[in-house]
Design an enzyme around this catalytic site. Structure first.
Site, PDB file in Angstrom:
ATOM      1  N   THR A  34       0.834  -1.204   0.000  1.00 13.90           N
ATOM      2  CA  THR A  34       0.000   0.000   0.000  1.00 13.90           C
ATOM      3  C   THR A  34       0.870   1.257   0.000  1.00 13.90           C
ATOM      4  OG1 THR A  34      -1.724  -1.191   1.196  1.00 13.90           O
ATOM      5  CG2 THR A  34      -1.851   1.206   1.207  1.00 13.90           C
ATOM      6  N   ASP A 225      -4.691  -2.517  -8.065  1.00 15.86           N
ATOM      7  CA  ASP A 225      -4.310  -3.195  -6.830  1.00 15.86           C
ATOM      8  C   ASP A 225      -4.913  -4.599  -6.813  1.00 15.86           C
ATOM      9  OD1 ASP A 225      -3.274  -3.617  -4.314  1.00 15.86           O
ATOM     10  OD2 ASP A 225      -4.837  -2.487  -3.264  1.00 15.86           O
ATOM     11  N   ARG A 618      -0.695 -14.022   8.142  1.00 16.24           N
ATOM     12  CA  ARG A 618      -1.436 -13.074   8.988  1.00 16.24           C
ATOM     13  C   ARG A 618      -0.725 -12.886  10.326  1.00 16.24           C
ATOM     14  NH1 ARG A 618      -2.817 -10.665   5.427  1.00 16.24           N
ATOM     15  NH2 ARG A 618      -1.572 -12.175   4.284  1.00 16.24           N
TER      16      ARG A 618
END
Length: 762
Positions: A34, A225, A618
Site C-alpha cells: 500500500t 491493486d 497473517r
C-alpha cells in the site's frame, strides 16, 4: 515538497519511480504494498503528471479511501482528489453515467443490489407460474451472474449448446428465458445490477471505438491493486483502456490468489508477461510484518506450487518463536487447547484479547472454538459471519427442538410453523394469534382444543393440525431416542437439509454444513456425558442438550467498552489483508484443509495451498497450527489425518507439542495435574502427588493404551483407574464399540472403548 524516497527501500523506490511502460509489482505479504502504491501516485503528481489522467483501481472502498487520504498527506490535497481512485465498480459506474445513452440507458440509472435482483427474479417466476423450488431465485441469480461475469449476453447464453445441456440436466431448462426477461425488466426500469456495471463497460468500449479512444487518451496512467483477484471482465476492460500508452502498473501477489470461487482468474497475473512482453518485474520481498520463522514457514509451503511467480520473501526481524503445533484427540479438545493457550499467553505476557485471532477453513468450525472460549470467559467476535448459534438455519432447527420440549414456547412456534413451507400463510398465522389472544391462551392450546377462527376452511385447519401431529410424534419419541437420534429424526422429517441443498451456491453449501455441524455438536455432547475417567456411558436426551445450549447462548460476552478487545474468529478468506500478533490456524487435517473437494485437480489443490499461505502470513509474532485425530462429520466420528500442508513446513521450524488430554479442564483444574507451558499441558515429574490407597490398583509407569480395534474377548487389559481386568464381551462397531470388562479389584464395568484407553497386557 516531501522527499518521498526517504521512507522506501530500494525495490519500493523502483516501483514508485518506474512510471512509464507496463510494470508488474509482485508484493509479498507484509511487504509495504500500500505504501508503494500511494507513494507511486504521489510521485507521479510531483513529477507533473495530470492527476485527472491517473486511474487507480482497488477492490474495496476502504482501500481506496485510505490510499487517497495518504496521498493527500504527501501532495497537494486538491491534486490528490482529482485522481480517479476507487473500486472497479465505482469507477466504471462513473464512466457509464457519462456514456449511458450509448448503451441504451439514461445517466440516472439505478443500481440493484442482490436483494433487489432476487425480488425481481421472484416476481418474474411468479408471472410465469414457475415453481420456486425448481427455480430458486438465488440459484437463478447466481447462474445469471456467472454468465455476465464471463461477458455472456442472454442471446449468447441461449445459443451456447453446452450451457443449455447443463441447464437441461439440472432440470432448469428455462434459465435462458429467465435471463432474457430479467435483463429486459432491468432495462425497462433503467437499472443495472452489479454484474452489469462490468458487462456494460465492456460493451461500451467494444462497440464504440470513439469512446474507447477517448478514455485511452484520458487515462494515460493506470494502477490496479490486488491484480491476482481480477476476473475476466475486469481484465479485459483494463487491457482495452491501457492499450494506447501501456502505462499500466499492476500490483499483487499470485501466492495470495484465493478467490477463484468468485470468478478471480490467477492466469491474469501469471500471463501478464505474455500480454506485455516488454514489462518490468519488480519484487517486494522484504516482509515488515512477521518474524523470520513465520516468513520461512510461508516460503516452505508456497514453494510446493507449480504455477507461481518465484520470489523469496525475507524478514530482518528477529528469528522469533518456532511454529506451535497442537495435536488434539478431538475437535472439542482442539478448541480447549486453543482457548487454554490463549488464556496462558494473556496471563504470562499481559496481552489484550485483540492480540489473538483464530482462523479456520469453514464457518462450521467456529462452534468448538466458541464453546471453549466461553468456558474460559474469553470475549470473542465472529468476523465475516454470525456466531454459530445465531445463524438462521441453526436457530430454525433449535426452534423445533424448543417446541418439542415446550410446545407453548410461542416465539419458537411462530418461527417454524411454516418453515420449511407447509402452506400456512402469514395471514392465517396472524388470525390464529388473534384467536389465541382472545382465548387468553397459546396457539398450541388452540390447536389442541380445536379452536380456530370461524372463517378458516377445512384445508387451512388441517394444515395446522398436521403440524401439531408432527410435533406430537416427535414428543412421543423423546423417551425412546437419545438426543442425537431424535435431533437427526426431526431434521430429516421436516426436510430442512433438503430445502437448504436446493441452494447450491457457496452460501447455501455453508448452511448445510452448519446444520450438520449442529448434529455433530449433539453427538459430541452425548459422548461427553461419559465418565471419561472410567469410560462408562450415560444416556442423554434432547432436554439436557438444549439446557446446555441455553447456557451457552445466554452467556453474553462483555459489552464493547470502546476498545474492541475481542479475540477474532474468522475464515481464512475473511482474514486476507489483516494481521494479528498471535494467530491460530485450526483444523489442519486432510479433507478439511485441503478440503476434500479441492483434491481432484492440481489447480484446486494449489489454491488451497495459497489459502494456507495467506493464513500463515497473517501472524506477526507467533503462529500456532492445530489438528485433531478425530472429528465429527455428519454425526459420525471420523478419524483424521494431519494435513499435508503442515508437513511441507521445515520440521526445524516447528515446536512439536506433546499431545495431552484436556477433558473438563479449566485454568484452575489444570493446576491439579500439571503445569501449563505456553503450548500445552506438560506433566511436572517432580510434582508431589498423593500416595495411592491400598485398595487402588497400581498402574505401571510405562502404561500405554492400545488401539481399540486390536481388543478381543478374553484379553487381559489394563485401565488407568480400575487396573487389570479381562474382557468379557465386545459389542457395537466403530465409534460406538463397547466392552464389558471384569476388573480384578473393581468388578464388571461397561466401557466405551474410544474413551476407556485400555492397554493390552502382554
Amino acid at each position: 515538497m516531501i522527499d518521498l524516497m526517504n521512507d522506501l527501500n530500494e525495490p519500493q523506490r523502483e516501483a514508485v519511480t518506474t512510471i512509464e511502460g507496463p510494470v508488474m509489482v509482485i508484493a509479498g505479504a507484509g511487504s509495504g504494498k500500500t505504501r508503494a502504491l500511494t507513494y507511486r501516485v504521489a510521485y507521479m503528481i510531483q513529477e507533473g503528471v495530470d492527476p485527472f489522467s491517473i486511474m487507480a483501481l482497488t477492490f474495496t472502498n476502504k482501500a481506496a479511501r485510505e490510499m487517497k487520504e495518504r496521498i493527500m498527506q504527501l501532495v497537494n490535497a486538491s491534486d490528490a482528489r482529482n485522481v480517479w481512485m476507487g473500486t472497479f465498480h465505482s469507477i466504471f459506474a462513473r464512466i457509464l453515467r457519462i456514456e449511458a445513452e450509448k448503451i441504451g440507458f439514461t445517466s440516472n440509472f439505478s443500481i440493484y443490489d442482490t436483494d433487489d435482483s432476487k425480488a425481481l427474479i421472484t416476481q418474474i417466476l411468479k408471472d410465469l407460474s414457475l415453481d420456486t423450488k425448481v427455480y430458486p431465485a438465488k440459484q437463478v441469480l447466481s447462474r445469471i451472474s456467472a454468465a455476465k461475469s464471463s461477458l455472456y449476453s442472454p442471446e449468447d447464453y441461449a445459443n451456447d449448446p453446452e450451457i443449455q445441456e447443463t441447464d437441461r440436466k439440472s432440470n432448469k431448462p428455462l434459465i435462458a428465458q429467465l435471463f432474457k426477461l430479467y435483463n429486459e425488466r432491468l432495462h425497462r426500469a433503467n437499472a443495472m445490477d452489479f454484474d452489469d456495471i462490468l458487462y456494460f463497460t465492456n460493451v461500451l468500449l467494444r462497440d464504440n471505438p470513439d469512446v474507447l479512444y477517448k478514455y485511452q487518451n484520458h487515462f494515460k496512467f493506470i494502477l490496479v491493486d490486488e491484480y491476482q483477484d481480477t476476473n475476466f471482465a475486469q481484465y479485459l476492460i483494463v487491457k482495452r483502456i491501457a492499450a494506447l500508452f501501456e502505462n499500466l502498473c499492476v500490483v499483487g501477489d499470485d501466492a495470495q490468489s484465493i478467490y477463484a470461487f468468485r470468478g478471480a482468474n490467477i492466469q491474469n497475473i501469471l500471463n501478464f508477461k505474455n500480454d506485455y512482453p516488454d514489462y518490468k518485474l519488480i519484487r517486494l520481498e522484504q516482509n515488515y510484518r512477521s518474524t523470520q520463522n513465520i516468513v520461512n514457514a510461508s516460503n516452505d509451503v508456497i514453494a510446493h506450487n507449480k504455477d507461481q511467480i518465484k520470489k523469496k520473501v525475507w524478514s530482518d526481524k528477529e528469528k522469533g518463536e518456532l511454529i506451535g503445533l497442537l495435536h488434539a484427540n478431538s475437535d472439542t479438545e482442539e478448541g480447549t487447547m486453543v482457548a487454554n493457550s490463549i488464556f496462558q499467553y494473556k496471563m504470562n505476557r499481559h496481552l489484550p484479547n485483540k492480540s489473538f485471532a483464530i482462523l479456520y477453513r469453514t464457518n462450521a468450525q467456529s462452534r468448538s472454538m466458541e464453546e471453549a472460549l466461553r468456558k474460559q470467559n474469553i470475549p470473542y467476535k465472529i468476523y465475516g459471519g454470525l456466531s454459530f448459534y445465531d445463524r438462521k438455519e441453526i436457530k430454525d432447527l433449535l426452534a423445533y427442538f424448543r417446541v418439542v420440549i415446550n410446545p407453548e414456547d410461542e416465539q419458537a412456534l411462530l418461527r417454524i410453523i411454516n418453515y420449511p413451507a407447509r402452506g400456512i400463510g402469514k395471514t392465517s398465522i396472524e388470525r390464529m394469534m388473534v384467536t389465541a389472544n382472545e382465548q387468553r391462551t397459546s396457539i398450541w392450546k388452540c390447536m389442541e382444543n380445536n379452536v380456530f377462527p370461524q372463517d378458516f376452511n377445512m384445508g387451512t385447519v388441517n394444515k395446522f393440525r398436521d403440524f401439531m401431529v408432527m410435533i406430537k410424534s416427535f414428543q412421543t419419541l423423546q423417551a425412546k431416542m437419545n438426543a442425537f437420534e431424535l435431533a437427526k429424526h426431526i431434521t430429516n422429517t421436516i426436510g430442512l437439509i433438503k430445502v437448504l441443498k436446493e441452494d447450491d451456491t457457496p452460501e447455501g453449501v455453508s448452511r448445510v454444513e452448519n446444520v450438520e455441524e449442529l448434529l455433530n455438536a449433539i453427538m459430541e455432547f452425548s459422548d461427553r456425558q461419559v465418565d471419561e475417567t472410567t469410560g462408562e456411558t450415560a444416556r442423554v436426551d434432547l432436554v439436557q442438550f438444549m439446557e446446555d445450549v441455553a447456557l451457552l447462548t445466554d452467556a453474553e460476552m462483555k459489552k464493547d467498552d470502546g476498545d474492541n478487545d475481542y479475540v477474532s474468529l474468522m475464515t481464512i478468506h475473511s482474514a486476507k489483508g489483516l494481521e494479528f500478533p498471535y494467530v491460530y490456524v485450526v483444523g489442519m487435517e486432510e479433507n478439511l484443509f485441503p478440503g476434500i473437494l479441492s483434491l481432484s485437480t492440481r489447480e484446486e489443490l494449489e489454491e488451497e495451498r495459497r489459502l494456507f499461505y495467506v493464513a500463515i502470513t497473517r501472524a506477526m509474532t507467533k503462529l500456532t497450527l492445530s489438528y485433531a485425530e478425530q472429528r465429527y462429520r455428519y454425526g459420525n466420528l471420523t478419524l483424521s489425518e494431519r494435513s499435508r500442508f503442515v508437513d511441507e513446513i521445515d520440521a526445524n521450524l516447528i515446536e512439536q507439542t506433546q499431545k495431552a488430554s484436556f477433558r473438563g479442564t479449566s485454568p484452575t483444574s489444570a493446576r491439579t495435574f500439571g503445569r501449563f507451558s505456553e503450548h500445552g499441558f506438560r506433566k511436572i515429574e517432580n510434582t508431589p502427588t498423593a500416595r495411592p490407597e491400598a485398595s487402588q490398583p497400581i498402574v505401571p509407569q510405562n502404561f500405554e493404551p492400545s488401539n481399540p480395534d486390536l481388543l478381543q474377548e478374553g484379553m487381559r487389559v489394563m485401565h488407568a483407574k480400575f487396573g487389570a481386568g479381562t474382557i468379557l464381551s465386545i459389542e457395537g462397531a466403530g465409534a460406538n464399540k463397547k466392552a464389558s470388562v471384569r476388573f480384578d479389584t473393581a468388578g464388571v464395568k461397561m466401557l466405551m472403548l474410544k474413551f476407556a484407553r485400555l492397554g493390552i497386557i502382554k
